[in-house]
Every structure is written in structure tokens, then in C-alpha cells.
Design a protein around this motif. Sequence first.
Motif, PDB file in Angstrom:
ATOM      1  N   PHE A 186      26.069  38.392  56.991  1.00 42.70           N
ATOM      2  CA  PHE A 186      25.067  37.313  56.980  1.00 42.70           C
ATOM      3  C   PHE A 186      25.060  36.590  58.329  1.00 42.70           C
ATOM      4  CE2 PHE A 186      23.997  32.800  55.772  1.00 42.70           C
ATOM      5  CZ  PHE A 186      22.649  33.024  55.538  1.00 42.70           C
ATOM      6  N   HIS A 187      26.243  36.472  58.933  1.00 43.76           N
ATOM      7  CA  HIS A 187      26.334  35.835  60.255  1.00 43.76           C
ATOM      8  C   HIS A 187      26.211  36.898  61.346  1.00 43.76           C
ATOM      9  CE1 HIS A 187      28.603  31.846  59.171  1.00 43.76           C
ATOM     10  NE2 HIS A 187      27.316  31.835  58.839  1.00 43.76           N
ATOM     11  N   ASN A 188      25.351  36.615  62.299  1.00 41.80           N
ATOM     12  CA  ASN A 188      25.277  37.497  63.463  1.00 41.80           C
ATOM     13  C   ASN A 188      26.248  36.984  64.527  1.00 41.80           C
ATOM     14  OD1 ASN A 188      24.406  39.588  65.142  1.00 41.80           O
ATOM     15  ND2 ASN A 188      22.941  38.223  66.173  1.00 41.80           N
TER      16      ASN A 188
ATOM     17  N   ASP B 213      18.376  35.114  65.325  1.00 43.55           N
ATOM     18  CA  ASP B 213      19.778  35.118  65.745  1.00 43.55           C
ATOM     19  C   ASP B 213      20.511  34.017  64.988  1.00 43.55           C
ATOM     20  OD1 ASP B 213      22.146  35.553  66.962  1.00 43.55           O
ATOM     21  OD2 ASP B 213      21.533  34.897  68.968  1.00 43.55           O
ATOM     22  N   PHE B 214      20.892  34.346  63.753  1.00 42.96           N
ATOM     23  CA  PHE B 214      21.458  33.367  62.818  1.00 42.96           C
ATOM     24  C   PHE B 214      22.968  33.457  62.786  1.00 42.96           C
ATOM     25  CE2 PHE B 214      22.967  31.873  58.775  1.00 42.96           C
ATOM     26  CZ  PHE B 214      22.258  30.702  58.588  1.00 42.96           C
ATOM     27  N   PRO B 215      23.724  32.339  62.814  1.00 40.93           N
ATOM     28  CA  PRO B 215      23.204  30.979  62.871  1.00 40.93           C
ATOM     29  C   PRO B 215      23.236  30.361  64.276  1.00 40.93           C
ATOM     30  CG  PRO B 215      25.470  30.895  62.119  1.00 40.93           C
ATOM     31  CD  PRO B 215      25.174  32.344  62.458  1.00 40.93           C
TER      32      PRO B 215
ATOM     33  N   ILE C 177      33.251  24.538  54.745  1.00 41.43           N
ATOM     34  CA  ILE C 177      33.112  24.925  53.330  1.00 41.43           C
ATOM     35  C   ILE C 177      32.036  26.006  53.205  1.00 41.43           C
ATOM     36  CG2 ILE C 177      32.575  24.099  51.010  1.00 41.43           C
ATOM     37  CD1 ILE C 177      33.245  21.226  52.053  1.00 41.43           C
ATOM     38  N   GLY C 178      32.411  27.147  52.642  1.00 44.52           N
ATOM     39  CA  GLY C 178      31.469  28.272  52.574  1.00 44.52           C
ATOM     40  C   GLY C 178      31.319  28.865  53.960  1.00 44.52           C
ATOM     41  N   CYS C 179      32.462  29.217  54.555  1.00 44.07           N
ATOM     42  CA  CYS C 179      32.502  29.574  55.987  1.00 44.07           C
ATOM     43  C   CYS C 179      31.819  30.895  56.295  1.00 44.07           C
ATOM     44  CB  CYS C 179      33.945  29.619  56.460  1.00 44.07           C
ATOM     45  SG  CYS C 179      34.957  30.866  55.600  1.00 44.07           S
ATOM     46  N   ASN C 180      31.637  31.754  55.270  1.00 44.14           N
ATOM     47  CA  ASN C 180      31.045  33.059  55.490  1.00 44.14           C
ATOM     48  C   ASN C 180      31.858  33.824  56.541  1.00 44.14           C
ATOM     49  OD1 ASN C 180      28.580  34.979  56.479  1.00 44.14           O
ATOM     50  ND2 ASN C 180      28.335  34.359  54.364  1.00 44.14           N
ATOM     51  N   ALA C 181      31.211  34.438  57.537  1.00 46.26           N
ATOM     52  CA  ALA C 181      31.974  35.229  58.521  1.00 46.26           C
ATOM     53  C   ALA C 181      32.588  34.359  59.603  1.00 46.26           C
ATOM     54  CB  ALA C 181      31.088  36.293  59.135  1.00 46.26           C
TER      55      ALA C 181
ATOM     56  N   ILE D 264      37.021  27.802  54.254  1.00 46.33           N
ATOM     57  CA  ILE D 264      37.155  28.318  52.882  1.00 46.33           C
ATOM     58  C   ILE D 264      35.862  28.999  52.428  1.00 46.33           C
ATOM     59  CG2 ILE D 264      38.789  26.468  52.320  1.00 46.33           C
ATOM     60  CD1 ILE D 264      36.474  25.468  50.357  1.00 46.33           C
ATOM     61  N   ASP D 265      36.024  29.981  51.594  1.00 43.54           N
ATOM     62  CA  ASP D 265      34.890  30.654  50.957  1.00 43.54           C
ATOM     63  C   ASP D 265      35.416  31.254  49.662  1.00 43.54           C
ATOM     64  OD1 ASP D 265      31.977  31.704  52.392  1.00 43.54           O
ATOM     65  OD2 ASP D 265      32.581  32.610  50.477  1.00 43.54           O
ATOM     66  N   HIS D 266      34.534  31.390  48.670  1.00 43.25           N
ATOM     67  CA  HIS D 266      35.031  31.986  47.423  1.00 43.25           C
ATOM     68  C   HIS D 266      34.833  33.500  47.396  1.00 43.25           C
ATOM     69  CE1 HIS D 266      30.938  31.684  45.054  1.00 43.25           C
ATOM     70  NE2 HIS D 266      30.822  32.260  46.218  1.00 43.25           N
ATOM     71  N   ASP D 267      34.260  34.041  48.469  1.00 40.89           N
ATOM     72  CA  ASP D 267      33.912  35.464  48.478  1.00 40.89           C
ATOM     73  C   ASP D 267      34.811  36.219  49.465  1.00 40.89           C
ATOM     74  OD1 ASP D 267      32.707  37.965  48.727  1.00 40.89           O
ATOM     75  OD2 ASP D 267      30.708  37.145  48.353  1.00 40.89           O
TER      76      ASP D 267
ATOM     77  N   LEU E 288      38.957  29.839  48.490  1.00 37.71           N
ATOM     78  CA  LEU E 288      38.870  28.665  47.618  1.00 37.71           C
ATOM     79  C   LEU E 288      37.398  28.415  47.308  1.00 37.71           C
ATOM     80  CD1 LEU E 288      41.267  26.072  49.352  1.00 37.71           C
ATOM     81  CD2 LEU E 288      41.651  27.247  47.166  1.00 37.71           C
ATOM     82  N   GLY E 289      37.133  27.937  46.119  1.00 38.62           N
ATOM     83  CA  GLY E 289      35.787  27.508  45.768  1.00 38.62           C
ATOM     84  C   GLY E 289      35.637  26.024  46.065  1.00 38.62           C
ATOM     85  N   ILE E 290      34.409  25.577  46.156  1.00 34.92           N
ATOM     86  CA  ILE E 290      34.145  24.174  46.474  1.00 34.92           C
ATOM     87  C   ILE E 290      34.839  23.228  45.496  1.00 34.92           C
ATOM     88  CG2 ILE E 290      31.890  24.342  45.275  1.00 34.92           C
ATOM     89  CD1 ILE E 290      32.012  22.055  48.048  1.00 34.92           C
TER      90      ILE E 290
HETATM   91  C1  SAM Z   1      24.168  30.898  52.675  1.00 36.37           C
HETATM   92  S1  SAM Z   1      25.852  31.178  53.062  1.00 36.37           S
HETATM   93  C2  SAM Z   1      26.133  29.881  54.268  1.00 36.37           C
HETATM   94  C3  SAM Z   1      27.217  30.240  55.222  1.00 36.37           C
HETATM   95  C4  SAM Z   1      27.504  29.210  56.317  1.00 36.37           C
HETATM   96  N1  SAM Z   1      28.071  27.992  55.795  1.00 36.37           N
HETATM   97  C5  SAM Z   1      26.246  28.912  57.077  1.00 36.37           C
HETATM   98  O1  SAM Z   1      25.705  27.811  56.964  1.00 36.37           O
HETATM   99  O2  SAM Z   1      25.792  29.804  57.797  1.00 36.37           O
HETATM  100  C6  SAM Z   1      26.711  30.530  51.649  1.00 36.37           C
HETATM  101  C7  SAM Z   1      28.214  30.761  51.718  1.00 36.37           C
HETATM  102  O3  SAM Z   1      28.819  29.909  50.756  1.00 36.37           O
HETATM  103  C8  SAM Z   1      29.729  30.654  49.988  1.00 36.37           C
HETATM  104  N2  SAM Z   1      29.794  30.012  48.669  1.00 36.37           N
HETATM  105  C9  SAM Z   1      28.833  30.003  47.706  1.00 36.37           C
HETATM  106  N3  SAM Z   1      29.252  29.318  46.631  1.00 36.37           N
HETATM  107  C10 SAM Z   1      30.511  28.882  46.920  1.00 36.37           C
HETATM  108  C11 SAM Z   1      31.472  28.137  46.213  1.00 36.37           C
HETATM  109  N4  SAM Z   1      31.233  27.715  44.967  1.00 36.37           N
HETATM  110  N5  SAM Z   1      32.650  27.854  46.806  1.00 36.37           N
HETATM  111  C12 SAM Z   1      32.907  28.313  48.063  1.00 36.37           C
HETATM  112  N6  SAM Z   1      32.034  29.045  48.785  1.00 36.37           N
HETATM  113  C13 SAM Z   1      30.848  29.328  48.219  1.00 36.37           C
HETATM  114  C14 SAM Z   1      29.165  32.073  49.969  1.00 36.37           C
HETATM  115  O4  SAM Z   1      30.146  33.048  49.681  1.00 36.37           O
HETATM  116  C15 SAM Z   1      28.608  32.182  51.364  1.00 36.37           C
HETATM  117  O5  SAM Z   1      29.567  32.640  52.280  1.00 36.37           O
END
Ligand code: SAM
Length: 261
Positions: A22-24, A41-43, A66-70, A87-90, A115-117
Motif C-alpha cells: 500500500f505504501h510506495n 506517489d503515496f504517501p 498507529i496503523g503504520c502499514n509498511a 503498530i499495526d494489527h496486520d 497491536l490493534g488500536i
Molecule cells: C489505509 S492504511 C493507512 C496506513 C498509514 N497509516 C497511512 O496513513 O498511510 C490502514 C492501516 O491501518 C491498519 N489497521 C486497520 N485497523 C487497525 C486496527 N484496528 N488496529 C491497528 N491497525 C489497524 C491496517 O492494517 C493498515 O495498515
Amino acid sequence: MGVGDAASGEVARRIVELAPWFHNLHLPDGSQTAPDHPLGDFPSFKWKQIAPSLPDDISGWSVLDIGCNAGFYSFELARRGGSVLAIDHDEHYLNQARWAASVFGLEDRVEFARLGIYDLAHLDRSFDLVLFMGVLYHLRHPLLALDIVREKVGGMLVFQTLTMPSHEAIAPPDDVPFEERELLLRPEWPKMAFVERSFAGDPTNWWVPDSSCVEAMLRSAGLEIEASPGHEIYLCRRAADASPHQQELDAATRRSTSVSR
Ligand SMILES: C[S@@+](CC[C@H](N)C(=O)[O-])C[C@H]1O[C@@H](n2cnc3c(N)ncnc32)[C@H](O)[C@@H]1O
């Protein structure tokens, strides 16, 4: 084949292995992880809107992504000297992020955790800088998440969410009388559309607020909006007052009360 070619071949192989991205990320050898991203060219283009609002040197700052993705934002903030908990839950995205951290040589500056949010409710610390970007609309409990995030904000919050087209915001009235519920139908009343099935091909996109709803939710969670450096992006600080929703937050996160019958 030279040593450089072999290293680049290995990078290309790992990019494919760890896809989809998802991240370039722009890697040191010039390759990119998602060069055909539908958003461009995201983000990087979003970071260009945010970056001038943050100090160039954040040495000594603790950062929570939070939700760090790549890890795009984590890496940018680590390069500025921050010490980042990402942190990310994936696990799929965390694998990308851990590998990219090693490619950038930033393993010592960014700690990744699955970790999840909602787990953050049980993390007893705050951070100088919190990033909460692109996650709110994926959550079934967005206000609960904002109440939790507020507690982690020791300094600044960078918040971003998907929005729907918006009207001019109105000042919230102190009360809406029961017999004047028509007010809620006015176009400028804060709105958040619920998506039961799927939005933009993603069944985890549950909510699409308009900007006045986003701003109202941030205020309601005890966050003060200081600036909006780009579309859908807000810089906030924690309001001085104690959380107005502490009891409900403690109950929802099982930090209080045991139930006896
Ligand atoms: C749309 S992406 C955004 C990634 C990055 N923060 C950005 O703004 O480019 C959403 C990210 O949040 C993560 N995510 C979604 N629900 C979550 C949760 N409940 N707890 C932690 N991470 C979560 C997803 O796995 C994904 O990596």
C-alpha cells in the motif's frame, strides 16, 4: 554480474515476495515498492503536506505511529531523530515494514509491534507525537478509538481520515429540542455515512464522515484542532480538561468495574 546488481536483484525479489504493497517506499537502490499506486506517489505526496508543520529535528521525541502499514511515516520521523513505536494489527504489513527498516538501516530507531488500536488502552504511556492516519474509517468503534488515542497524545497528534464531500460547518448548538429534529437534516449538520457492505472495494471501510463531523468528533474526544495542513489532515493537541468520557472509556476497555450479579 557485480555485487550491486546482485543486491538490487535481492531487493526486487523481496518486493515481489512481500506484495501487495500500500505504501510506495523509495528504497536506497532507486526501486519503489508500489510505483503504480492508484493514488499516485503515496504517501509521499501526503507527507509533503504534513512535513513542514513538524520540526526538522525531533531528536529525543517519542513517536507512536498507529496503523503504520509498511512504515513510510515511521521512517520519515525516525530520520528526523524520533524514537518510534509503530503498530499495526496486520502481520502482512509489519513484515514489509520490518524488512524496509533493515534496508534503510533504521531498525534501531523504529520498533514494530503487532497491536490493534484498542490494545493501546492498556499501554500506560503517552508520546510526544502520535500519528493516527488512515485508520479511523476502518474501525467499527471510531469514537472509542479517538478516546483511546487522546490518552496517548503527550504533545501533538497528526490525524487523517477518509471524508465525504462537506458543507460549511455550523457551531454546535447547546441542545437540539426533540421537536426540532429537522435541524439534523440540514446539509451542514455533522454527518457520518455508515457503509454496511463495502466502500471502494474494501469491506473494512465502515464509516465516511464529512469534515464537520470529523472536527466535531475530535473536539468531542477532548482534542483541540490547531491546524489543517492538507485535505483531510488535522494537527491536534490534547485539550487541557480531563476526558469528558473517562468512565465510559474505562468501562468499554475493561479497565474498571468487574460485574457481579
Ligand atoms: C489505509 S492504511 C493507512 C496506513 C498509514 N497509516 C497511512 O496513513 O498511510 C490502514 C492501516 O491501518 C491498519 N489497521 C486497520 N485497523 C487497525 C486496527 N484496528 N488496529 C491497528 N491497525 C489497524 C491496517 O492494517 C493498515 O495498515
